[in-house]
Design a protein around this motif. Structure first.
Motif, short mmCIF file in Angstrom:
data_model
loop_
_atom_site.label_atom_id
_atom_site.label_comp_id
_atom_site.label_asym_id
_atom_site.label_seq_id
_atom_site.Cartn_x
_atom_site.Cartn_y
_atom_site.Cartn_z
N TRP A 118 -11.49 -7.60 -10.75
CA TRP A 118 -11.57 -6.59 -11.81
C TRP A 118 -12.86 -5.79 -11.76
CZ3 TRP A 118 -6.99 -5.76 -13.44
CH2 TRP A 118 -6.06 -6.81 -13.61
N ALA A 119 -13.95 -6.43 -11.34
CA ALA A 119 -15.23 -5.73 -11.29
C ALA A 119 -15.18 -4.57 -10.30
CB ALA A 119 -16.34 -6.71 -10.90
N SER A 120 -14.47 -4.75 -9.19
CA SER A 120 -14.38 -3.68 -8.18
C SER A 120 -13.56 -2.49 -8.68
CB SER A 120 -13.75 -4.23 -6.89
OG SER A 120 -12.37 -4.53 -7.08
N LEU A 121 -12.75 -2.72 -9.73
CA LEU A 121 -11.90 -1.65 -10.26
C LEU A 121 -12.57 -0.87 -11.39
CD1 LEU A 121 -8.53 -3.62 -10.35
CD2 LEU A 121 -9.11 -1.75 -8.80
N MET A 122 -13.74 -1.32 -11.84
CA MET A 122 -14.41 -0.64 -12.94
C MET A 122 -14.77 0.81 -12.63
SD MET A 122 -14.30 -2.41 -15.58
CE MET A 122 -15.37 -1.34 -16.55
N PRO A 123 -15.29 1.13 -11.41
CA PRO A 123 -15.57 2.54 -11.11
C PRO A 123 -14.32 3.41 -11.22
CG PRO A 123 -16.68 1.13 -9.53
CD PRO A 123 -15.77 0.25 -10.33
N LEU A 124 -13.17 2.91 -10.73
CA LEU A 124 -11.94 3.68 -10.82
C LEU A 124 -11.53 3.86 -12.28
CD1 LEU A 124 -9.49 5.04 -9.50
CD2 LEU A 124 -8.40 2.78 -9.40
N CYS A 125 -11.74 2.85 -13.09
CA CYS A 125 -11.41 2.93 -14.52
C CYS A 125 -12.23 4.03 -15.19
CB CYS A 125 -11.66 1.58 -15.19
SG CYS A 125 -11.20 1.54 -16.93
N LEU A 175 -16.33 3.78 -1.08
CA LEU A 175 -16.64 4.80 -2.08
C LEU A 175 -15.38 5.54 -2.52
CD1 LEU A 175 -19.91 6.36 -0.58
CD2 LEU A 175 -19.71 4.79 -2.52
N ASN A 176 -14.34 5.45 -1.72
CA ASN A 176 -13.05 6.03 -2.05
C ASN A 176 -12.48 5.26 -3.25
OD1 ASN A 176 -10.33 6.69 -2.21
ND2 ASN A 176 -9.86 6.14 -0.09
N PRO A 177 -12.22 5.92 -4.38
CA PRO A 177 -11.76 5.19 -5.57
C PRO A 177 -10.42 4.49 -5.39
CG PRO A 177 -11.59 7.57 -5.89
CD PRO A 177 -12.37 7.36 -4.63
N MET A 178 -9.62 4.92 -4.39
CA MET A 178 -8.33 4.28 -4.17
C MET A 178 -8.43 3.01 -3.34
SD MET A 178 -5.91 5.83 -5.79
CE MET A 178 -4.37 5.41 -4.96
N THR A 179 -9.56 2.80 -2.69
CA THR A 179 -9.70 1.63 -1.82
C THR A 179 -9.58 0.33 -2.60
OG1 THR A 179 -11.07 2.78 -0.18
CG2 THR A 179 -11.26 0.39 -0.27
N GLY A 231 0.80 -1.22 0.00
CA GLY A 231 0.00 0.00 0.00
C GLY A 231 0.83 1.27 0.00
N LEU A 232 1.83 1.33 0.87
CA LEU A 232 2.61 2.57 1.01
C LEU A 232 3.41 2.91 -0.24
CD1 LEU A 232 4.00 2.37 4.68
CD2 LEU A 232 2.26 3.93 3.78
N LEU A 233 4.02 1.91 -0.86
CA LEU A 233 4.86 2.18 -2.03
C LEU A 233 4.03 2.66 -3.21
CD1 LEU A 233 7.44 -0.76 -1.86
CD2 LEU A 233 7.59 1.54 -0.88
N THR A 234 2.88 2.02 -3.42
CA THR A 234 2.04 2.43 -4.55
C THR A 234 1.32 3.74 -4.25
OG1 THR A 234 0.34 0.90 -3.70
CG2 THR A 234 1.72 0.13 -5.51
N TRP A 235 0.96 3.97 -2.99
CA TRP A 235 0.38 5.27 -2.63
C TRP A 235 1.43 6.37 -2.83
CZ3 TRP A 235 -4.32 7.30 -1.43
CH2 TRP A 235 -4.32 8.59 -0.94
N GLY A 236 2.68 6.07 -2.53
CA GLY A 236 3.74 7.05 -2.73
C GLY A 236 3.84 7.48 -4.19
N LEU A 237 3.64 6.54 -5.10
CA LEU A 237 3.65 6.88 -6.52
C LEU A 237 2.50 7.83 -6.85
CD1 LEU A 237 4.61 6.42 -9.48
CD2 LEU A 237 3.09 4.42 -9.53
N PHE A 238 1.32 7.52 -6.34
CA PHE A 238 0.15 8.37 -6.55
C PHE A 238 0.37 9.76 -5.97
CE2 PHE A 238 -3.88 9.94 -4.67
CZ PHE A 238 -4.58 10.20 -5.84
N GLY A 239 0.88 9.81 -4.73
CA GLY A 239 1.11 11.09 -4.07
C GLY A 239 2.13 11.94 -4.80
N GLU A 240 3.21 11.31 -5.28
CA GLU A 240 4.24 12.07 -5.97
C GLU A 240 3.72 12.67 -7.27
OE1 GLU A 240 8.78 11.68 -7.77
OE2 GLU A 240 7.88 9.96 -6.75
N ILE A 241 2.95 11.89 -8.03
CA ILE A 241 2.44 12.38 -9.31
C ILE A 241 1.48 13.54 -9.08
CG2 ILE A 241 0.97 11.82 -11.30
CD1 ILE A 241 2.14 8.98 -11.15
#
Length: 265
Positions: free
Chosen positions: A233-240, A211-215, A77-87
């Motif tokens: 994959w179905a749970s990721l469709m809203p984020l897509c 409801l948080n798209p990052m969850t 979680g932390l490493l991938t969140w770090g990528l999101f936060g940096e961008i």
């Protein structure tokens, strides 16, 4: 419009690559440890959270009760969140930071978001390689499910890039946007199940957190690295859908306001 963007990026590929290399070198110039700081900063955060929460959360990971499980859960979680936060945080000021460049040179402004993505990607690639090496050495290699990782990363990059572009343009005209987002990002982190599993929350709260798209994305990473499971994959469709809408909105806002941005800088 997309073909025009791709053509512009290809034409200025030398400028993009050169900018990424210069920024990477400048970041670690006159630093004794150099690129090691890319690893040490998230490592320090992981150690702190592990020390504080490991005993509390160890029994809260269903079906897993060993000393390394929570550390892997945190890293996922932390490493991938770090990528999101940096961008997103760097996208906020990408036009402001390059004001002189935008005023003096004629080049496709769309190159700037791409440079932000590539810089963050280089830093993340270093950390990810070490993390995968750790999983291999400790016998926790995810197996064939690792093939899902590029898809998850692409989805995350689309979401971060779209959001970052919208915020970056708005921040040129309304400087409070950057301040509000900095505060909001801290709340967003704790409202995402990264340090804690979603299962420890009351059921009434779980629905709100989902409801948080990052969850869903963070859970996909955690299941992949911790259990070697394929994402839901179905749970990721809203984020897509949100990611595509943000990218479209970001490009439209960027194209519509690019001339005014130069005057505001």
């Amino acid at each position: 419009m997309m073909l025009e963007v791709i053509r512009s990026v290809w034409t200025y590929r030398g400028f993009i690559v050169g900018s990424v290399m210069r920024e990477f070198q400048a970041r670690y110039r006159n630093s004794l440890l150099g690129a090691l700081w890319t690893v040490l900063n998230p490592l320090a955060m992981i150690v702190v959270y592990t020390v504080i929460f490991s005993q509390v959360m160890r029994a809260r990971l269903p079906g897993l009760d060993d000393g390394l499980a929570y550390s892997v859960y945190l890293c996922a979680g932390l490493l991938t969140w770090g990528l999101f936060g940096e961008i997103t945080t760097r996208s906020l000021t990408m036009f402001l930071d390059n004001a002189n460049l935008l005023k003096k040179l004629s080049f496709p402004r769309i190159c700037l978001p791409l440079i932000v993505l590539l810089n963050a990607g280089v830093n993340f690639a270093i950390i990810l390689a070490l993390f995968l090496g750790f999983l291999l050495l400790t016998g926790r290699w995810p197996g064939i499910a690792l093939l899902a990782l590029p898809v998850l990363l692409l989805l995350q990059l689309l979401f971060a890039a779209g959001l970052g572009m919208v915020l970056g343009v708005l921040n040129v005209f309304f400087r409070d946007v950057g301040q509000f987002f900095g505060i909001g990002l801290q709340f967003w982190f704790w409202l995402t199940p990264i340090v804690y599993p979603l299962s420890i929350l009351p059921e009434s709260i779980q629905g709100l957190v989902f409801l948080n798209p990052m969850t869903a994305l963070m859970q996909a990473y955690q299941e992949l690295f911790l259990k070697g499971s394929w994402p839901n994959w179905a749970s990721l469709m809203p984020l897509c859908v949100i990611s595509l809408l943000l990218c479209a909105a970001g490009l439209a806002l960027f194209r519509g306001r690019s001339g005014e941005m130069v005057d505001e800088l």
